[in-house]
Design an enzyme around this catalytic site. Structure first.
Site, PDB file in Angstrom:
ATOM      1  N   GLY A  45       1.775  -3.487  -2.413  1.00  0.00           N
ATOM      2  CA  GLY A  45       2.035  -3.403  -4.066  1.00  0.00           C
ATOM      3  C   GLY A  45       3.075  -3.914  -3.972  1.00  0.00           C
ATOM      4  O   GLY A  45       4.495  -3.545  -3.620  1.00  0.00           O
ATOM      5  N   GLN A  50      10.998  -6.468  -8.369  1.00  0.00           N
ATOM      6  CA  GLN A  50      11.377  -5.711  -7.076  1.00  0.00           C
ATOM      7  C   GLN A  50      11.533  -7.311  -6.000  1.00  0.00           C
ATOM      8  O   GLN A  50      12.397  -6.570  -5.494  1.00  0.00           O
ATOM      9  CB  GLN A  50      10.529  -5.471  -6.474  1.00  0.00           C
ATOM     10  CG  GLN A  50       9.841  -4.026  -6.456  1.00  0.00           C
ATOM     11  CD  GLN A  50       9.137  -3.178  -6.217  1.00  0.00           C
ATOM     12  OE1 GLN A  50       7.688  -3.687  -6.150  1.00  0.00           O
ATOM     13  NE2 GLN A  50       8.949  -2.165  -4.508  1.00  0.00           N
ATOM     14  N   CYS A  98       8.333   2.810  -1.428  1.00  0.00           N
ATOM     15  CA  CYS A  98       8.198   2.252  -2.658  1.00  0.00           C
ATOM     16  C   CYS A  98       9.149   0.557  -1.394  1.00  0.00           C
ATOM     17  O   CYS A  98      10.498   1.664  -0.542  1.00  0.00           O
ATOM     18  CB  CYS A  98       9.607   2.504  -3.984  1.00  0.00           C
ATOM     19  SG  CYS A  98       9.352   1.120  -4.810  1.00  0.00           S
ATOM     20  N   LEU A  99       9.269  -0.523  -1.601  1.00  0.00           N
ATOM     21  CA  LEU A  99       9.876  -1.145  -0.367  1.00  0.00           C
ATOM     22  C   LEU A  99      11.072  -1.121  -1.272  1.00  0.00           C
ATOM     23  O   LEU A  99      11.746  -1.537  -0.302  1.00  0.00           O
ATOM     24  CB  LEU A  99       9.283  -2.053  -0.259  1.00  0.00           C
ATOM     25  CG  LEU A  99       7.478  -2.204   0.574  1.00  0.00           C
ATOM     26  CD1 LEU A  99       6.677  -3.709  -0.207  1.00  0.00           C
ATOM     27  CD2 LEU A  99       7.837  -2.546   1.157  1.00  0.00           C
ATOM     28  N   HIS A 140       2.090   3.431  -9.793  1.00  0.00           N
ATOM     29  CA  HIS A 140       3.666   2.699  -9.071  1.00  0.00           C
ATOM     30  C   HIS A 140       3.756   1.069  -9.578  1.00  0.00           C
ATOM     31  O   HIS A 140       5.202   1.530  -9.750  1.00  0.00           O
ATOM     32  CB  HIS A 140       3.245   2.870  -7.751  1.00  0.00           C
ATOM     33  CG  HIS A 140       4.501   2.876  -6.625  1.00  0.00           C
ATOM     34  ND1 HIS A 140       4.950   3.948  -6.342  1.00  0.00           N
ATOM     35  CD2 HIS A 140       5.110   1.971  -6.498  1.00  0.00           C
ATOM     36  CE1 HIS A 140       6.481   3.506  -5.354  1.00  0.00           C
ATOM     37  NE2 HIS A 140       6.183   1.952  -6.148  1.00  0.00           N
ATOM     38  N   GLU A 141       3.226   0.803  -9.366  1.00  0.00           N
ATOM     39  CA  GLU A 141       3.906  -1.257  -9.976  1.00  0.00           C
ATOM     40  C   GLU A 141       3.598  -0.961 -11.061  1.00  0.00           C
ATOM     41  O   GLU A 141       4.681  -1.626 -11.433  1.00  0.00           O
ATOM     42  CB  GLU A 141       2.277  -1.856  -8.899  1.00  0.00           C
ATOM     43  CG  GLU A 141       2.045  -1.638  -7.652  1.00  0.00           C
ATOM     44  CD  GLU A 141       3.581  -1.365  -7.108  1.00  0.00           C
ATOM     45  OE1 GLU A 141       4.700  -2.079  -7.689  1.00  0.00           O
ATOM     46  OE2 GLU A 141       3.682  -0.913  -5.851  1.00  0.00           O
ATOM     47  N   HIS A 144       6.677   0.040 -12.464  1.00  0.00           N
ATOM     48  CA  HIS A 144       8.318  -1.036 -11.972  1.00  0.00           C
ATOM     49  C   HIS A 144       8.104  -2.107 -13.038  1.00  0.00           C
ATOM     50  O   HIS A 144       9.160  -2.418 -13.749  1.00  0.00           O
ATOM     51  CB  HIS A 144       7.904  -1.886 -10.838  1.00  0.00           C
ATOM     52  CG  HIS A 144       8.388  -1.078  -9.589  1.00  0.00           C
ATOM     53  ND1 HIS A 144       9.445  -0.298  -9.121  1.00  0.00           N
ATOM     54  CD2 HIS A 144       7.248  -0.845  -8.373  1.00  0.00           C
ATOM     55  CE1 HIS A 144       9.017   0.305  -7.745  1.00  0.00           C
ATOM     56  NE2 HIS A 144       7.961  -0.293  -7.371  1.00  0.00           N
TER      57      HIS A 144
HETATM   58 NI    NI Z   1       7.622   0.835  -4.882  1.00  0.00          NI
END
Ligand code: NI
Length: 189
Positions: A45, A50, A98-99, A140-141, A144
Site C-alpha cells: 500500500g 508518502q 510501513c514504507l 493503514h493507508e 496516512h
Molecule cells: Ni504506511
C-alpha cells in the site's frame, strides 16, 4: 517514474490531506508512478502523502499476501477521497510495517471489518465492505491521508521504547533498497 518516499519525521505525514476532484492535474500519471514506486519498494500500500503530496489518495496491491490471505488475490485498487463509514468486530493484532518507517515492524490492533466509500481512478463511486487483511491495509493507508502513522497507534510505553529506532529512521541511519527522502539527513562533508 519512481518517486522518493518520505520518511518518518517529515511534516507531510502528520498533515490531514485534501480532497481532490477529477480535474486534478496529471492524476493518472501520479497513480502509475505510485504503483511503480510501491512495487519497487515491495510495499502492499502507498498513500500520496508518502510521496510528499498531501491529497486524499492511496493505492493498494496485496496480491503478495494471497498464499496466507486468499481474499487478497485480486486486491489491487485505487482509493480517492475515501471515507470509512463503519469499523466493526473484535480488534486483532498484526505486525505491521510501513514504507516510511524502513526496518521497523510493530504489532498494531485494528478492527477486522470496514465499510468504506471512495472514488476509483476513473472517479466512479463505490461503497464496499472489506475484512481481514484487506481491511487492515485500507485502514493503514486511510490513516496516512488523515495524518496518522502506525506508530501513533502504539502505547506510550512502546513509543518510548522505539524512540531511538524512530530517530535513526528520521536521520536516514537505516539500510534501505529503495529511494527515500529522509526528514533530517545530515549532508556528508
Ligand atoms: Ni504506511
Amino acid at each position: 517514474m519512481i518517486l522518493p518516499i518520505v520518511s518518518y519525521g517529515n511534516a507531510v505525514l502528520k498533515t490531514v490531506a485534501k480532497e481532490i476532484d477529477k480535474d486534478y492535474p496529471n492524476l493518472s500519471e501520479l497513480i502509475d508512478n505510485m504503483f511503480e514506486t510501491m512495487y519497487t519498494a515491495s510495499g502492499v500500500g502507498l498513500a500520496a502523502p508518502q510521496v510528499g503530496i498531501s491529497i486524499r489518495l492511496f493505492i493498494v496491491d496485496a496480491s503478495d499476501f494471497k498464499k496466507e490471505y486468499p481474499d487478497s488475490e485480486d486486491f489491487k485498487k485505487v482509493f480517492i477521497n475515501p471515507k470509512i463509514i463503519e469499523e466493526s468486530g473484535e480488534a486483532w493484532l498484526f505486525n505491521e510495517g510501513c514504507l516510511s518507517f524502513p526496518t521497523l515492524r510493530e504489532d498494531v490492533k485494528r478492527k477486522p471489518n470496514i465499510k468504506i466509500e471512495y472514488y476509483d481512478e476513473s472517479f466512479a463511486f463505490h461503497s464496499e465492505e472489506f475484512s481481514g487483511m484487506n481491511a487492515r491495509i485500507i485502514q493503514h493507508e486511510y490513516d496516512h491521508v488523515n495524518g496518522i502513522v502506525f506508530v501513533d497507534r502504539l502505547s506510550q510505553l512502546k513509543k518510548q521504547l522505539i524512540k531511538r529506532k524512530l530517530n535513526n529512521i528520521a536521520n536516514g541511519d537505516v539500510e534501505i533498497h529503495y529511494k527515500m527522502k529522509f526528514a533530517n539527513k545530515k549532508k556528508k562533508q
